[in-house]
Design a protein around this motif. Sequence first.
Motif, PDB file in Angstrom:
ATOM      1  N   SER A  66       0.838  -1.194   0.000  1.00 40.39           N
ATOM      2  CA  SER A  66       0.000   0.000   0.000  1.00 40.39           C
ATOM      3  C   SER A  66       0.873   1.244   0.000  1.00 40.39           C
ATOM      4  CB  SER A  66      -0.950   0.014   1.198  1.00 40.39           C
ATOM      5  OG  SER A  66      -0.234   0.170   2.402  1.00 40.39           O
ATOM      6  N   LEU A  67       0.292   2.329  -0.490  1.00 45.89           N
ATOM      7  CA  LEU A  67       0.964   3.624  -0.534  1.00 45.89           C
ATOM      8  C   LEU A  67       0.010   4.680   0.002  1.00 45.89           C
ATOM      9  CD1 LEU A  67       3.112   5.711  -1.469  1.00 45.89           C
ATOM     10  CD2 LEU A  67       2.015   5.648  -3.732  1.00 45.89           C
ATOM     11  N   GLU A  68       0.506   5.481   0.920  1.00 49.44           N
ATOM     12  CA  GLU A  68      -0.275   6.599   1.450  1.00 49.44           C
ATOM     13  C   GLU A  68       0.588   7.848   1.388  1.00 49.44           C
ATOM     14  OE1 GLU A  68      -2.464   8.073   5.609  1.00 49.44           O
ATOM     15  OE2 GLU A  68      -1.807   5.989   5.362  1.00 49.44           O
ATOM     16  N   LYS A  81       2.223  -9.296 -11.713  1.00 47.88           N
ATOM     17  CA  LYS A  81       3.465 -10.060 -11.627  1.00 47.88           C
ATOM     18  C   LYS A  81       4.662  -9.132 -11.469  1.00 47.88           C
ATOM     19  CE  LYS A  81       6.283 -13.451 -14.128  1.00 47.88           C
ATOM     20  NZ  LYS A  81       6.396 -14.280 -15.369  1.00 47.88           N
ATOM     21  N   GLN A  82       4.676  -8.061 -12.262  1.00 51.53           N
ATOM     22  CA  GLN A  82       5.782  -7.105 -12.202  1.00 51.53           C
ATOM     23  C   GLN A  82       5.833  -6.402 -10.847  1.00 51.53           C
ATOM     24  OE1 GLN A  82       5.694  -4.256 -15.396  1.00 51.53           O
ATOM     25  NE2 GLN A  82       7.770  -3.529 -15.008  1.00 51.53           N
ATOM     26  N   LEU A  83       4.661  -6.067 -10.309  1.00 51.95           N
ATOM     27  CA  LEU A  83       4.607  -5.400  -9.008  1.00 51.95           C
ATOM     28  C   LEU A  83       5.109  -6.324  -7.902  1.00 51.95           C
ATOM     29  CD1 LEU A  83       3.871  -3.056  -7.174  1.00 51.95           C
ATOM     30  CD2 LEU A  83       1.509  -3.908  -7.137  1.00 51.95           C
ATOM     31  N   LYS A  84       4.716  -7.580  -7.938  1.00 52.44           N
ATOM     32  CA  LYS A  84       5.170  -8.525  -6.915  1.00 52.44           C
ATOM     33  C   LYS A  84       6.688  -8.677  -6.946  1.00 52.44           C
ATOM     34  CE  LYS A  84       0.952 -11.266  -6.343  1.00 52.44           C
ATOM     35  NZ  LYS A  84       0.323 -12.603  -6.441  1.00 52.44           N
ATOM     36  N   ILE A  85       7.249  -8.694  -8.143  1.00 55.98           N
ATOM     37  CA  ILE A  85       8.707  -8.773  -8.274  1.00 55.98           C
ATOM     38  C   ILE A  85       9.354  -7.525  -7.679  1.00 55.98           C
ATOM     39  CG2 ILE A  85      10.620  -8.756  -9.931  1.00 55.98           C
ATOM     40  CD1 ILE A  85       8.864 -10.496 -11.764  1.00 55.98           C
ATOM     41  N   LYS A  86       8.766  -6.366  -7.986  1.00 56.25           N
ATOM     42  CA  LYS A  86       9.302  -5.093  -7.496  1.00 56.25           C
ATOM     43  C   LYS A  86       9.253  -5.027  -5.969  1.00 56.25           C
ATOM     44  CE  LYS A  86      10.177  -1.807  -9.653  1.00 56.25           C
ATOM     45  NZ  LYS A  86      11.472  -1.268 -10.164  1.00 56.25           N
ATOM     46  N   VAL A  87       8.137  -5.434  -5.385  1.00 54.17           N
ATOM     47  CA  VAL A  87       7.991  -5.407  -3.923  1.00 54.17           C
ATOM     48  C   VAL A  87       9.021  -6.321  -3.263  1.00 54.17           C
ATOM     49  CG1 VAL A  87       6.466  -6.013  -1.996  1.00 54.17           C
ATOM     50  CG2 VAL A  87       5.554  -4.785  -3.975  1.00 54.17           C
ATOM     51  N   LYS A  88       9.235  -7.484  -3.868  1.00 56.87           N
ATOM     52  CA  LYS A  88      10.211  -8.432  -3.315  1.00 56.87           C
ATOM     53  C   LYS A  88      11.627  -7.886  -3.427  1.00 56.87           C
ATOM     54  CE  LYS A  88      11.607 -13.288  -3.529  1.00 56.87           C
ATOM     55  NZ  LYS A  88      11.372 -14.604  -4.184  1.00 56.87           N
ATOM     56  N   LYS A  97       2.374   4.667  -8.580  1.00 55.92           N
ATOM     57  CA  LYS A  97       1.681   5.805  -9.193  1.00 55.92           C
ATOM     58  C   LYS A  97       1.496   5.575 -10.694  1.00 55.92           C
ATOM     59  CE  LYS A  97       3.201   9.314  -5.874  1.00 55.92           C
ATOM     60  NZ  LYS A  97       4.020  10.535  -5.674  1.00 55.92           N
ATOM     61  N   ASP A  98       2.509   5.004 -11.333  1.00 53.06           N
ATOM     62  CA  ASP A  98       2.399   4.703 -12.764  1.00 53.06           C
ATOM     63  C   ASP A  98       1.242   3.740 -13.032  1.00 53.06           C
ATOM     64  OD1 ASP A  98       4.537   6.314 -13.415  1.00 53.06           O
ATOM     65  OD2 ASP A  98       6.001   4.682 -13.452  1.00 53.06           O
ATOM     66  N   LEU A  99       1.089   2.742 -12.164  1.00 53.28           N
ATOM     67  CA  LEU A  99      -0.004   1.784 -12.328  1.00 53.28           C
ATOM     68  C   LEU A  99      -1.351   2.485 -12.201  1.00 53.28           C
ATOM     69  CD1 LEU A  99       1.321  -1.273 -10.268  1.00 53.28           C
ATOM     70  CD2 LEU A  99       1.126  -1.107 -12.755  1.00 53.28           C
ATOM     71  N   GLY A 100      -1.458   3.378 -11.217  1.00 56.60           N
ATOM     72  CA  GLY A 100      -2.708   4.113 -11.048  1.00 56.60           C
ATOM     73  C   GLY A 100      -3.034   4.959 -12.266  1.00 56.60           C
ATOM     74  N   GLU A 101      -2.028   5.651 -12.791  1.00 57.05           N
ATOM     75  CA  GLU A 101      -2.262   6.518 -13.942  1.00 57.05           C
ATOM     76  C   GLU A 101      -2.559   5.703 -15.201  1.00 57.05           C
ATOM     77  OE1 GLU A 101       0.457   9.709 -14.430  1.00 57.05           O
ATOM     78  OE2 GLU A 101      -0.123  10.590 -12.510  1.00 57.05           O
ATOM     79  N   LEU A 158      11.740   5.184  -3.542  1.00 57.79           N
ATOM     80  CA  LEU A 158      11.154   6.165  -4.456  1.00 57.79           C
ATOM     81  C   LEU A 158      10.690   5.491  -5.745  1.00 57.79           C
ATOM     82  CD1 LEU A 158      13.722   9.093  -4.016  1.00 57.79           C
ATOM     83  CD2 LEU A 158      11.449   8.888  -2.985  1.00 57.79           C
ATOM     84  N   GLU A 159      11.460   4.502  -6.200  1.00 53.64           N
ATOM     85  CA  GLU A 159      11.096   3.793  -7.429  1.00 53.64           C
ATOM     86  C   GLU A 159       9.824   2.974  -7.240  1.00 53.64           C
ATOM     87  OE1 GLU A 159      14.554   1.563  -8.385  1.00 53.64           O
ATOM     88  OE2 GLU A 159      15.759   3.337  -8.884  1.00 53.64           O
ATOM     89  N   LEU A 160       9.681   2.337  -6.077  1.00 55.14           N
ATOM     90  CA  LEU A 160       8.464   1.569  -5.810  1.00 55.14           C
ATOM     91  C   LEU A 160       7.258   2.500  -5.744  1.00 55.14           C
ATOM     92  CD1 LEU A 160       6.937  -0.998  -5.120  1.00 55.14           C
ATOM     93  CD2 LEU A 160       7.634  -0.720  -2.728  1.00 55.14           C
ATOM     94  N   GLU A 161       7.412   3.631  -5.076  1.00 44.82           N
ATOM     95  CA  GLU A 161       6.326   4.613  -5.023  1.00 44.82           C
ATOM     96  C   GLU A 161       5.957   5.083  -6.428  1.00 44.82           C
ATOM     97  OE1 GLU A 161       5.517   9.198  -3.525  1.00 44.82           O
ATOM     98  OE2 GLU A 161       7.092   8.024  -2.547  1.00 44.82           O
ATOM     99  N   GLY A 162       6.985   5.385  -7.232  1.00 49.02           N
ATOM    100  CA  GLY A 162       6.734   5.834  -8.596  1.00 49.02           C
ATOM    101  C   GLY A 162       6.041   4.773  -9.437  1.00 49.02           C
TER     102      GLY A 162
END
Length: 237
Positions: free
Chosen positions: A33-35, A80-87, A139-143, A132-136
């Motif tokens: 999650s991001l807040e 899949k890409q997000l799960k890799i990034k989080v890990k 945001k990219d996914l949301g946009e 910062l990259e994970l946050e970005g």
Amino acid sequence: MKALLFLLVSLSVVSAEKCQKKSSKEDKSGLVSLETGPCFGFCPVFKMDVLNNGLVRYEGLRFVEKTGKDSFKLTDAELKQLKIKVKEVNLWQYPDMIKTDVVDAPFAILTAYEGEKSKIVRGSIDRPAPLLELEGFLKDLGEAHGIQLKRGVNPNSPPAGVSKEIIVKLKPELNAGNWVNQFTEFKLRLVRRIATENIWLVAFDPKQIEEKTLIDVLKDMDGVLDVQTNKPAKDRN
């Protein structure tokens, strides 16, 4: 007898695989999650929760184009890409709070989940690059799904196309809020801080003053290190 035993084992394996796939798709536990928080200006304030099944829950709070609650579903490839990034980022290696000397920039809270456990990391724009990259990326996914998350919205702004923006670099010790209050006649306002240095995106009313004239005026002021038109990053000086 052997044939029957083989058939039963095969059916058991197939059934287990189907259950595993079904369980993965129906996994409603949290992934990340991001807040975001406010700044001195109009930084977007929102919450974004991503579940392991790809469902994203969004809530726009302040200075966003879309206020209130909404949701969307990530594609299999995005999830899949997000799960890799989080890990890869591994929030668990960071302290809960990353100290900052930047007092007027927005903060953000990233939270990762593993079963019943969760890990929170809070900080500002000078956090380590992976955070910062994970946050970005979030945001990219949301946009990508039609929710504007990177640009703050001033509720008092004139209609789109009326105001213009410049980039102003101030001396580190200068308070941007106090500085901008000198220019009420030009309707200058801080949009957001765009760097760890004291660099700001500043909006103005072109009906009150021409851009070139404003830039020349500001460049001659004490405390102002640089002023330029808001161009794409690759075209800036």
